[in-house]
Design an enzyme around this catalytic site. Structure first.
Site, PDB file in Angstrom:
ATOM      1  CG  ASN A 122       3.798 -23.668  27.950  1.00 33.87           C
ATOM      2  OD1 ASN A 122       3.758 -24.126  29.077  1.00 33.87           O
ATOM      3  ND2 ASN A 122       3.197 -24.235  26.920  1.00 33.87           N
ATOM      4  NE  ARG A 259      -5.195 -28.764  28.295  1.00 33.69           N
ATOM      5  CZ  ARG A 259      -4.093 -28.044  28.063  1.00 33.69           C
ATOM      6  NH1 ARG A 259      -4.115 -26.718  28.201  1.00 33.69           N
ATOM      7  NH2 ARG A 259      -2.978 -28.626  27.697  1.00 33.69           N
ATOM      8  CD  GLN A 288      -8.177 -25.770  22.922  1.00 35.95           C
ATOM      9  OE1 GLN A 288      -8.212 -25.058  23.888  1.00 35.95           O
ATOM     10  NE2 GLN A 288      -7.026 -26.173  22.440  1.00 35.95           N
ATOM     11  CG  HIS A 307      -4.746 -23.554  23.683  1.00 43.10           C
ATOM     12  ND1 HIS A 307      -4.968 -24.860  24.043  1.00 43.10           N
ATOM     13  CD2 HIS A 307      -3.756 -23.122  24.503  1.00 43.10           C
ATOM     14  CE1 HIS A 307      -4.148 -25.198  25.017  1.00 43.10           C
ATOM     15  NE2 HIS A 307      -3.397 -24.154  25.313  1.00 43.10           N
TER      16      HIS A 307
HETATM   17  P1  NAD Z   1       2.207 -28.069  37.233  1.00 43.23           P
HETATM   18  O1  NAD Z   1       2.136 -29.560  37.218  1.00 43.23           O
HETATM   19  O2  NAD Z   1       3.476 -27.425  37.550  1.00 43.23           O
HETATM   20  O3  NAD Z   1       1.103 -27.509  38.250  1.00 43.23           O
HETATM   21  C1  NAD Z   1      -0.184 -28.030  38.353  1.00 43.23           C
HETATM   22  C2  NAD Z   1      -0.656 -27.797  39.786  1.00 43.23           C
HETATM   23  O4  NAD Z   1      -2.038 -28.149  39.852  1.00 43.23           O
HETATM   24  C3  NAD Z   1       0.088 -28.682  40.802  1.00 43.23           C
HETATM   25  O5  NAD Z   1       0.562 -27.879  41.874  1.00 43.23           O
HETATM   26  C4  NAD Z   1      -0.973 -29.665  41.254  1.00 43.23           C
HETATM   27  O6  NAD Z   1      -0.818 -30.076  42.611  1.00 43.23           O
HETATM   28  C5  NAD Z   1      -2.234 -28.842  41.080  1.00 43.23           C
HETATM   29  N1  NAD Z   1      -3.451 -29.662  41.040  1.00 43.23           N
HETATM   30  C6  NAD Z   1      -3.606 -30.929  40.583  1.00 43.23           C
HETATM   31  N2  NAD Z   1      -4.868 -31.335  40.791  1.00 43.23           N
HETATM   32  C7  NAD Z   1      -5.521 -30.309  41.410  1.00 43.23           C
HETATM   33  C8  NAD Z   1      -6.849 -30.132  41.901  1.00 43.23           C
HETATM   34  N3  NAD Z   1      -7.745 -31.129  41.829  1.00 43.23           N
HETATM   35  N4  NAD Z   1      -7.165 -28.945  42.470  1.00 43.23           N
HETATM   36  C9  NAD Z   1      -6.230 -27.955  42.584  1.00 43.23           C
HETATM   37  N5  NAD Z   1      -4.970 -28.073  42.156  1.00 43.23           N
HETATM   38  C10 NAD Z   1      -4.611 -29.239  41.568  1.00 43.23           C
HETATM   39  O7  NAD Z   1       1.665 -27.611  35.803  1.00 43.23           O
HETATM   40  P2  NAD Z   1       1.779 -26.160  35.148  1.00 43.23           P
HETATM   41  O8  NAD Z   1       2.931 -26.105  34.219  1.00 43.23           O
HETATM   42  O9  NAD Z   1       1.624 -25.133  36.212  1.00 43.23           O
HETATM   43  O10 NAD Z   1       0.479 -26.208  34.208  1.00 43.23           O
HETATM   44  C11 NAD Z   1      -0.808 -26.302  34.778  1.00 43.23           C
HETATM   45  C12 NAD Z   1      -1.829 -26.580  33.692  1.00 43.23           C
HETATM   46  O11 NAD Z   1      -1.933 -25.447  32.839  1.00 43.23           O
HETATM   47  C13 NAD Z   1      -1.446 -27.722  32.738  1.00 43.23           C
HETATM   48  O12 NAD Z   1      -1.821 -28.974  33.252  1.00 43.23           O
HETATM   49  C14 NAD Z   1      -2.186 -27.377  31.488  1.00 43.23           C
HETATM   50  O13 NAD Z   1      -3.473 -27.958  31.497  1.00 43.23           O
HETATM   51  C15 NAD Z   1      -2.314 -25.858  31.553  1.00 43.23           C
HETATM   52  N6  NAD Z   1      -1.439 -25.185  30.566  1.00 43.23           N
HETATM   53  C16 NAD Z   1      -2.024 -24.386  29.638  1.00 43.23           C
HETATM   54  C17 NAD Z   1      -1.234 -23.756  28.699  1.00 43.23           C
HETATM   55  C18 NAD Z   1      -1.834 -22.832  27.668  1.00 43.23           C
HETATM   56  O14 NAD Z   1      -1.208 -22.584  26.638  1.00 43.23           O
HETATM   57  N7  NAD Z   1      -3.001 -22.276  27.905  1.00 43.23           N
HETATM   58  C19 NAD Z   1       0.149 -23.973  28.686  1.00 43.23           C
HETATM   59  C20 NAD Z   1       0.711 -24.766  29.680  1.00 43.23           C
HETATM   60  C21 NAD Z   1      -0.100 -25.394  30.609  1.00 43.23           C
END
Ligand code: NAD
Length: 360
Positions: A122, A259, A288, A307
């Site tokens: 997504n 989140r 949630q 969400h």
């Molecule tokens: P991803 O793993 O590709 O990217 C996450 C990034 O966050 C990585 O580059 C990682 O190094 C970084 N990160 C980890 N710890 C960190 C910290 N302490 N400070 C700063 N950066 C940090 O994941 P993604 O697909 O980009 O998704 C990111 C997040 O978005 C998911 O973990 C999820 O919680 C959220 N998400 C939400 C929805 C929604 O419907 N709202 C959908 C998908 C994902």
């Protein structure tokens, strides 16, 4: 084998249309349609129990002999160590979505339960929602819309808080898949983009995306808008605490589609009520479904949604297909795609979560 899936309730009319040819189709992600998995699972001689019960009820009745549990971030089951204790046959937990923080990862590792999520399913859906909410706040869309619905024509009242996004400084926290796609989507708006991540991109990627790296605490006071794209881990929980929220520029905006628990709930309400922050939007809440009296439902200048960003029709098709592929691999005794694995073989494998759990 018994597979239990906990999915969000279907709307009264779960039919929809195909985005390409307008043909009728079913809303895949809701419980009655079971991610399109029912025939696939039964055809391989297994049982699929689908429920909307996030705790107790049908979930609890079926936990005892479940081997696979499918959950989703949009209607999360909070899978605690105690819940895992009541599921002695559980071997695999699949997330229909991205962000496995609804499961106790350390407990799953201790119990040798594999966790896999639908990595990348997504990215565009969430990036689009984030850009939409940035514009919603910066352009002051919500009061303008309400003015129309309420029969008003209060140009001055709306215009006094409405800005162009062009030439503003946007800070992105977390520069993974969604962070990078959001940066790509924002670039044509001619903004200055800073980012913070635990891992710095290489110079070529920074140049291509138009990004400059900054430490989070150096970046926060410079930004007109911050958009959060990091996972929820023991390190990012309350990353935006009272101090950081009040370190932001007066009138700045935050969008959080990562989140809810990354932002301190009560400090945010205070920052908005005092007028320190200009607005807040996002689609993620702690917890949630958000209770009806959650203060983010009524705080000033917000543009929250439930969400939904990562569950557009296209995203549902991708994460449903991802879950099917994980199950097929599991049924065949084959490895699940490496980039979907969060916990395996008694270890947290995903680096974001692994380092954060080690640090905690
Ligand atoms: P991803 O793993 O590709 O990217 C996450 C990034 O966050 C990585 O580059 C990682 O190094 C970084 N990160 C980890 N710890 C960190 C910290 N302490 N400070 C700063 N950066 C940090 O994941 P993604 O697909 O980009 O998704 C990111 C997040 O978005 C998911 O973990 C999820 O919680 C959220 N998400 C939400 C929805 C929604 O419907 N709202 C959908 C998908 C994902």
């Amino acid at each position: 084998m018994k597979i239990v899936a906990v999915l969000y309730p279907c709307p009264e009319d779960p039919t929809t249309v195909d985005s390409r040819d307008g043909a009728p189709q079913q809303l895949l992600g809701c419980a009655d349609n079971a991610l399109g998995l029912q025939d696939f699972v039964e055809g391989q001689g297994h049982e699929l129990v689908v429920t909307t019960d996030r705790e107790g009820g049908e979930l609890e009745e079926n936990l005892g002999d479940a081997e696979v549990l499918i959950t989703t971030p949009f209607w999360p089951v909070y899978v605690t160590r105690e819940m895992m204790d009541r599921a002695p046959n559980l071997k695999l937990m699949l997330l229909a979505g991205v962000g496995s923080d609804n499961m106790d990862l350390a407990a799953a590792a201790d119990k040798n339960i594999t966790i896999a999520e639908q990595t990348g399913s997504n990215i565009t859906s969430v990036a689009e929602h984030s850009v939409m909410q940035i514009l919603t706040l910066v352009r002051n869309y919500m009061p303008a819309y309400k003015d129309v619905v309420n029969g008003g024509w209060n140009i001055g009242e709306i215009a006094r808080r409405s800005h162009d996004l062009e030439d503003k400084t946007v800070g992105l926290v977390g520069m993974g898949r969604i962070g990078q796609k959001t940066a790509m989507r924002l670039r044509p708006f001619d903004v200055r983009m800073l980012y913070y991540d635990v891992t710095k991109l290489n110079t070529i990627d920074e140049y291509t995306l138009g990004l400059r790296y900054a430490d989070i605490d150096d970046m926060i006071p410079l930004c007109d808008v911050i958009s959060i794209h990091a996972p929820l881990t023991p390190v990012t929980r309350s990353l935006f605490n009272r101090e950081r929220l009040f370190d932001m520029k007066r009138g700045a905006h935050i969008v959080n589609t990562a989140r809810g628990a990354i932002v301190d709930r009560d400090a945010l309400v205070e920052a908005l009520e005092e007028g320190h922050l200009g607005g807040y939007a996002g689609d993620v809440w702690d917890s949630q479904p958000a209770p009806s009296d959650h203060p983010w439902r009524t705080m000033p200048n917000h543009a929250m949604t439930p969400h939904v960003s990562g569950t557009s029709l296209e995203a549902q098709a991708r994460y449903a297909e991802g879950v099917r592929r994980c199950l097929q691999a599991y049924f065949n005794g084959e490895p699940i795609d490496r980039d979907r694995i969060i916990v395996e073989g008694g270890e947290i494998m995903s680096l974001s979560y692994k380092y954060a759990y080690e640090e905690a």
